[in-house]
Design a protein around this motif. Structure first.
Motif, mmCIF file in Angstrom:
data_model
loop_
_atom_site.group_PDB
_atom_site.id
_atom_site.type_symbol
_atom_site.label_atom_id
_atom_site.label_comp_id
_atom_site.label_asym_id
_atom_site.label_seq_id
_atom_site.Cartn_x
_atom_site.Cartn_y
_atom_site.Cartn_z
ATOM 1 N N THR A 140 6.171 -3.170 -3.853
ATOM 2 C CA THR A 140 6.220 -3.814 -2.543
ATOM 3 C C THR A 140 4.996 -3.413 -1.728
ATOM 4 O O THR A 140 4.393 -2.348 -1.959
ATOM 5 N N ALA A 141 4.658 -4.245 -0.741
ATOM 6 C CA ALA A 141 3.515 -3.950 0.120
ATOM 7 C C ALA A 141 3.754 -2.687 0.942
ATOM 8 O O ALA A 141 2.823 -1.921 1.208
ATOM 9 N N VAL A 142 5.008 -2.446 1.336
ATOM 10 C CA VAL A 142 5.329 -1.255 2.127
ATOM 11 C C VAL A 142 5.034 0.013 1.333
ATOM 12 O O VAL A 142 4.426 0.960 1.831
ATOM 13 N N LEU A 143 5.462 0.050 0.063
ATOM 14 C CA LEU A 143 5.216 1.224 -0.770
ATOM 15 C C LEU A 143 3.722 1.398 -1.057
ATOM 16 O O LEU A 143 3.229 2.531 -1.136
ATOM 17 N N ILE A 144 2.999 0.300 -1.213
ATOM 18 C CA ILE A 144 1.548 0.393 -1.380
ATOM 19 C C ILE A 144 0.940 1.075 -0.149
ATOM 20 O O ILE A 144 0.070 1.944 -0.260
ATOM 21 N N GLY A 145 1.437 0.683 1.021
ATOM 22 C CA GLY A 145 0.954 1.294 2.255
ATOM 23 C C GLY A 145 1.246 2.781 2.325
ATOM 24 O O GLY A 145 0.405 3.574 2.765
ATOM 25 N N VAL A 146 2.435 3.190 1.870
ATOM 26 C CA VAL A 146 2.806 4.613 1.883
ATOM 27 C C VAL A 146 1.880 5.421 0.970
ATOM 28 O O VAL A 146 1.357 6.474 1.360
ATOM 29 N N PHE A 147 1.673 4.939 -0.255
ATOM 30 C CA PHE A 147 0.789 5.643 -1.189
ATOM 31 C C PHE A 147 -0.650 5.690 -0.654
ATOM 32 O O PHE A 147 -1.360 6.677 -0.848
ATOM 33 N N TYR A 148 -1.048 4.632 0.022
ATOM 34 C CA TYR A 148 -2.398 4.581 0.577
ATOM 35 C C TYR A 148 -2.585 5.634 1.667
ATOM 36 O O TYR A 148 -3.613 6.325 1.708
ATOM 37 N N VAL A 149 -1.601 5.780 2.532
ATOM 38 C CA VAL A 149 -1.686 6.793 3.592
ATOM 39 C C VAL A 149 -1.779 8.194 2.993
ATOM 40 O O VAL A 149 -2.574 9.028 3.438
ATOM 41 N N ILE A 150 -0.980 8.471 1.960
ATOM 42 C CA ILE A 150 -1.041 9.791 1.311
ATOM 43 C C ILE A 150 -2.417 10.001 0.672
ATOM 44 O O ILE A 150 -2.988 11.097 0.720
ATOM 45 N N ALA A 151 -2.963 8.941 0.070
ATOM 46 C CA ALA A 151 -4.307 9.047 -0.515
ATOM 47 C C ALA A 151 -5.337 9.409 0.539
ATOM 48 O O ALA A 151 -6.262 10.195 0.287
ATOM 49 N N LEU A 152 -5.171 8.857 1.746
ATOM 50 C CA LEU A 152 -6.128 9.149 2.811
ATOM 51 C C LEU A 152 -6.010 10.578 3.322
ATOM 52 O O LEU A 152 -6.968 11.113 3.890
ATOM 53 N N VAL A 153 -4.846 11.203 3.142
ATOM 54 C CA VAL A 153 -4.741 12.631 3.440
ATOM 55 C C VAL A 153 -5.739 13.388 2.556
ATOM 56 O O VAL A 153 -6.505 14.235 3.019
ATOM 57 N N GLY A 154 -5.725 13.062 1.265
ATOM 58 C CA GLY A 154 -6.658 13.695 0.341
ATOM 59 C C GLY A 154 -8.099 13.379 0.671
ATOM 60 O O GLY A 154 -8.969 14.270 0.656
ATOM 61 N N LEU A 155 -8.397 12.120 0.976
ATOM 62 C CA LEU A 155 -9.765 11.741 1.316
ATOM 63 C C LEU A 155 -10.276 12.536 2.511
ATOM 64 O O LEU A 155 -11.408 13.037 2.504
ATOM 65 N N ASN A 156 -9.462 12.659 3.544
ATOM 66 C CA ASN A 156 -9.893 13.392 4.733
ATOM 67 C C ASN A 156 -10.004 14.887 4.484
ATOM 68 O O ASN A 156 -10.808 15.561 5.128
ATOM 69 N N MET A 157 -9.219 15.420 3.542
ATOM 70 C CA MET A 157 -9.362 16.825 3.168
ATOM 71 C C MET A 157 -10.721 17.079 2.513
ATOM 72 O O MET A 157 -11.244 18.199 2.555
#
Length: 421
Positions: A116-133
């Motif tokens: 689902t698009a919602v779950l894609i959004g959730v995984f994307y936000v978590i990925a951005l935690v790593g990117l910003n780290m």
């Protein structure tokens, strides 16, 4: 060594080029991961795998990008402030970069799994935690470890590398547009390698394990301080902030929707759009590479930041106008070459300018975290503007002039900076 003190910057020329190579490796590989994923693979998943129509997929992509950008605002602030206070044998920034690389890589690969698009959004936000780290500490290292006369060259490595990575990422994404699973594996591996190679190639950060911590500050006080923007002698800081925000708004308005612009505005099929994006990717790589090789060293030699950025805005605006004036494949090719050259010029000097206008060098991590809000806010605003215009008008015709106006505001803002030439 106090909590705010950084190790002396090394005048060693070898170290300068190691920082340049390490940060360029990060920028290229992170650009490959980010743009391959968010410009091609995720938009393709929304339409091909989840069966969304044109308007629905445009709105969903905008919502996913906006959610990630808004979340990144707070993530970057916390990580920047916490890295300023991190005491470890590997230094203040390195542990964050290394750990973040694994979160970034695993989560970008995981974007191929949700249904689902919602779950894609959730995984994307978590990925951005790593990117910003990874990203926030790397930007802080420019202030910590790179001499002022070399910052534009190192900034050029990051800026030019990012645009080159964008071209390669778009090319990889377009190659796997009918086999997105393999594409996500490639982008996930690039995301992982981005942080790891930055740590391996750049000079080793000095240990901070003996750094004296300010025990008078509670965790809550640190959190409050991380959310407190620069308030003193910060006029130039916010002018640079406005410049970056507006340029990224303009950039995201077009580059995040390349696939949809080619299919919905130009009228190409998905396969035709994949071929066009491959050509645009090559143009982007060549143009941005030339821009980064020229602009950063020239800015360092002339000790100028404002003029190169103003010229970059003009070139970028001309590129943005091409698909508007010529709604054809050639118009998009001209856009890819001209706009990428202008944006590459800007990014080549951007980080050097941001470090030069810092109100307080001792809180570089925190303040550059605030500067990163410009990136996050620009990304969120850019995709929101485009999706809103398309939803209201049913076309992309008004997207291009709006992006040009944002670029003009960016140029006016940077010319108002007083502390830097």
């Amino acid at each position: 060594m106090t909590a705010a003190t950084v190790a002396p910057k090394s005048p060693n020329k070898t170290n300068k080029w190691r920082y340049t190579a390490g940060f360029m490796a990060f920028a290229i590989l992170s650009g490959v991961a980010f743009f391959g994923t968010m410009s091609v693979l995720v938009p393709q998943r929304l339409r091909a795998d989840l069966g969304m129509g044109a308007t629905e997929s445009t709105a969903a992509l905008g919502a996913i990008n906006s959610a990630g950008s808004i979340a990144s605002i707070f993530i970057a602030l916390f990580i920047g402030a916490l890295s300023d206070r991190t005491a470890s044998r590997w230094g203040k920034r390195t542990p964050w970069i290394f750990t973040g690389a694994f979160i970034y890589g695993i989560c970008f690969w995981s974007l191929s799994r949700p249904s689902t698009a919602v779950l894609i959004g959730v995984f994307y936000v978590i990925a951005l935690v790593g990117l910003n780290m990874v990203q926030a500490p790397i930007y802080a290292l420019i202030s910590d470890r790179v001499e002022e006369e070399s910052r534009a060259t190192v900034s050029a490595a990051i800026g030019g590398g990012g645009v080159i990575g964008q071209g390669i990422g778009t090319l990889i994404g377009s190659r796997f547009i009918e086999n997105v699973e393999v594409g996500f594996i490639c982008t996930g591996l690039c995301a992982l390698a981005a942080g790891v190679l930055a740590v391996v190639i750049a000079p080793r950060e000095p240990s901070s394990k003996d750094m004296v911590k300010d025990t008078s500050k509670s965790t809550w006080k640190v959190i409050v301080e991380s959310l407190t923007p620069p308030l003193k002698d910060c006029g130039d800081f916010y002018r640079a902030f406005i410049c970056r925000t507006c340029l990224i708004v303009a950039y995201q308005m077009i580059f995040s929707y390349q696939l949809y612009i080619l299919t919905d505005h130009i009228g190409e099929s998905t396969k035709q759009a994949a071929v066009s994006m491959s050509v645009i990717s090559v143009l982007t790589m060549v143009a941005s590479m030339i821009a980064s090789l020229i602009s950063g060293p020239i800015a360092d030699a002339l000790h100028r930041r404002k003029a190169p950025i103003a010229v970059a805005c003009i070139v970028f605006a001309i590129g943005l106008a091409m698909p508007w004036i010529f709604p054809t494949q050639m118009g998009m090719f001209l856009f890819g070459g001209i706009a990428s050259f202008g944006y590459g010029m800007y990014l080549s000097v951007d980080q050097a300018l941001n470090v030069d206008v810092l109100p307080n060098k001792e809180t570089a991590g925190k303040d550059l975290g605030f500067m990163n809000i410009a990136t996050c806010a620009g990304q969120a605003i850019g995709v929101a503007i485009t999706s809103s215009i398309v939803a209201a008008t049913g076309s992309y015709n008004f997207v291009f002039p709006t992006a040009i106006v944002m670029t003009a505001i960016a140029a006016i803002s940077v010319l108002g900076i007083k502390r830097v030439k």
